[in-house]
Write an enzyme that holds these catalytic residues in place. Structure first.
Site, PDB file in Angstrom:
ATOM      1  N   HIS A 224       0.923  -0.929  -0.107  1.00  0.00           N
ATOM      2  CA  HIS A 224       0.089   0.074  -0.326  1.00  0.00           C
ATOM      3  C   HIS A 224       0.872   1.523  -0.081  1.00  0.00           C
ATOM      4  O   HIS A 224       0.299   2.373  -0.159  1.00  0.00           O
ATOM      5  CB  HIS A 224      -1.111   0.239   1.143  1.00  0.00           C
ATOM      6  CG  HIS A 224      -0.604   0.080   2.653  1.00  0.00           C
ATOM      7  ND1 HIS A 224       0.448  -1.001   3.414  1.00  0.00           N
ATOM      8  CD2 HIS A 224       0.008   1.472   2.849  1.00  0.00           C
ATOM      9  CE1 HIS A 224       0.558  -0.590   4.458  1.00  0.00           C
ATOM     10  NE2 HIS A 224       0.426   0.803   4.481  1.00  0.00           N
ATOM     11  N   ASP A 259       0.230  -7.839   1.118  1.00  0.00           N
ATOM     12  CA  ASP A 259       0.289  -6.519   1.474  1.00  0.00           C
ATOM     13  C   ASP A 259       2.187  -5.397   1.201  1.00  0.00           C
ATOM     14  O   ASP A 259       2.475  -5.271   2.178  1.00  0.00           O
ATOM     15  CB  ASP A 259      -0.093  -5.799   3.064  1.00  0.00           C
ATOM     16  CG  ASP A 259      -0.062  -4.128   2.938  1.00  0.00           C
ATOM     17  OD1 ASP A 259       0.357  -3.277   1.540  1.00  0.00           O
ATOM     18  OD2 ASP A 259      -0.026  -3.590   3.922  1.00  0.00           O
ATOM     19  N   SER A 339       4.664   2.392   7.819  1.00  0.00           N
ATOM     20  CA  SER A 339       4.125   1.096   7.011  1.00  0.00           C
ATOM     21  C   SER A 339       5.434   0.570   6.337  1.00  0.00           C
ATOM     22  O   SER A 339       6.593   1.505   6.038  1.00  0.00           O
ATOM     23  CB  SER A 339       3.505   1.222   6.153  1.00  0.00           C
ATOM     24  OG  SER A 339       2.050   1.779   6.714  1.00  0.00           O
TER      25      SER A 339
END
Length: 479
Positions: A224, A259, A339
């Site tokens: 993402h 992901d 992230s």
């Protein structure tokens, strides 16, 4: 003018009877005689009776009135003695006119005494002139005090603003002088963690990444973080290293189902992170999170492993990420921008890729962060580097979490035609409760249990149908 004569009816009702001559009948009984009170006793007559004829006032005292003496202390020499009731009891007495005051406010008020009999002086008892003098005195004192204070503040010398040669004292270290383990971990791992900047048109985003192959320039991050730039003309991805240098990056491969993504930079001599093993991680182990939260590169936070194998669904927040991971849960503070960063253990070995946080709505850390386990990352990244894509095992069903109050499971909503589940006889409205004797309490746990296998693996699925449980064997497919 004469009064009208009464009628016969009026005369009969109100007239005098013929046999009565006067106003009342002659045989009316006479009134009863009034009682005569008895005479007072002789003693009362002597004490309170009227004086003898020709005398007024009180009676003479027993033995007669004493003779009049004209002495300095006697009252009878004064001219007004005969009209003074306090000197002559037989003198006439009367009330005079009330006192008259010029000013109503000057009338005296009641006198107040304290418990000891001393008179209390009240402000309203003071005269107007005295009160005015007191007020004027207070005003003069206040004006003089204020003027003196203002003069002193205007004429006092100010302290100098600068003091050359000033030094501040420092205390000696109270500890042993040994460095914190987190300091050693940060020093070793920070060079292997990068900031990732993504720009698509006028929009931009930031994230983190970890160098997993310094010789070839491979960096792992979250899907993402970089998915918005894939296939978009003019999009730029840039990796910024701990020494401040940067390099353009290209997408090697990305996997929305886990992901994870891999990018590549053309920069030799990169520091590579050491990979640990998921099986060596236990709840309570100290861990350190390193990344670029909110764009702050090289940020280090620490905590512990709070839980393992935590099923977490990742929505992707506007990207094509649609994953369920079996996460490492940690209380090390993680915020947006972390992230793709590193989660390392006490030895500095990589044990997870920071991916998601739980939030109450403000978007900040509340002590619930989630990382993709290093073993899962290694398996997916090796496929991405080899082929640019990753393959996952699949059962071929869509499910949602259900419970009957005593047992939880995954309710099958639909079965894909020709899928492994369809071939094994799994139907809609079946409730899957276990895979290879591993309990399944939700749709997320079902996804994690299947994704942990390889395509072609044969698994035993326990399900409930029509109130009774049964087991079926399923050969997992690839997706």
């Amino acid at each position: 003018m004469h009064a009208p004569r009464p009628t016969s009816a009026q005369a009969g009702a109100f007239g005098r009877p013929e046999q009565v001559a006067g106003s009342f009948a002659g045989d009316r009984p006479p009134p009863a005689p009034r009682p005569v009170p008895p005479p007072p006793p002789e003693a009362l007559l002597r004490a309170f009776g009227p004086p003898a004829p020709g005398r007024s006032g009180l009676q003479e005292p027993p033995g007669g009135r004493p003779g009049r003496r004209r002495t300095a202390t006697g009252p009878w020499w004064k001219a007004d003695a005969r009209v003074d009731p306090w000197r002559d009891p037989s003198s006439p007495a009367g009330l005079g006119a009330p006192a008259v005051y010029d000013d109503e406010d000057s009338q005296p008020g009641p006198v107040v005494f304290d418990p000891r009999g001393r008179r209390k002086v009240r402000l309203r008892d003071l005269s107007v002139r005295l009160t005015t003098l007191v007020v004027l005195g207070l005003l003069v004192v206040g004006i003089l005090g204020g003027g003196v204070g203002w003069y002193l503040t205007r004429t006092a010398d100010e302290a100098p603003l600068f003091t050359p040669g000033t030094t501040l004292a420092q205390v000696e270290p109270r500890g042993t002088g040994e460095r914190s383990p987190v300091s050693d971990i940060a020093e070793a791992v920070i060079p292997a963690v990068v900031s990732i900047e993504v720009r698509v048109g006028q929009a931009g985003a930031t994230g983190s990444g970890v160098v997993i192959d310094g010789e070839n320039g491979y960096i792992v991050t979250n899907n993402h973080v970089i998915s918005g730039a894939d296939g978009v003309e003019g999009a730029e991805i840039r990796a910024v290293f701990s020494d401040g240098s940067g390099s353009a990056a290209r997408i090697v491969g990305r996997d929305p189902a886990s992901d994870l993504a891999v990018i590549k930079v053309e920069k030799p001599g990169l520091v590579t992170a050491e990979l640990g093993r998921s099986g060596d991680v236990v709840v309570g182990d100290p861990v350190v999170a390193i990344g670029s939260p909110l764009g702050l590169a090289g940020t280090v936070t620490s905590g512990i492993v709070s839980a393992l194998d935590r099923p977490v669904r990742l929505s992707g927040e506007g990207t094509d990420t649609n994953a369920v991971i079996s996460a490492v849960q940690t209380d090390a503070p993680i915020n947006p921008g972390n992230s793709g960063g590193a989660l390392v253990d006490a030895s500095g070995a990589l044990v997870g890729i920071n991916t998601a946080i739980a939030s109450t709505g403000a978007g900040g850390s509340i002590g619930l962060g989630f990382a993709i386990p290093v073993d899962t990352m290694k398996r997916i990244v090796e496929q991405l580097i080899a082929t640019g894509s990753a393959v996952h095992a699949t059962l071929g069903v869509n499910a949602r979490s259900v419970t009957d109050g005593t047992r939880d499971g995954a309710l099958v909503l639909n079965v894909e035609p020709g899928s492994p589940a369809s071939q094994a006889g799994i139907r809609e409205e079946d409730v899957i409760i276990a895979v290879d004797e591993t309990p399944v309490g939700s749709s997320e746990e079902l996804s994690v249990a299947v994704d942990a296998r390889q395509p072609g693996d044969v698994v035993t699925v326990e399900l409930v149908r029509g109130g009774s449980s049964r087991t079926v064997e399923v050969t997992l497919g690839a997706a």
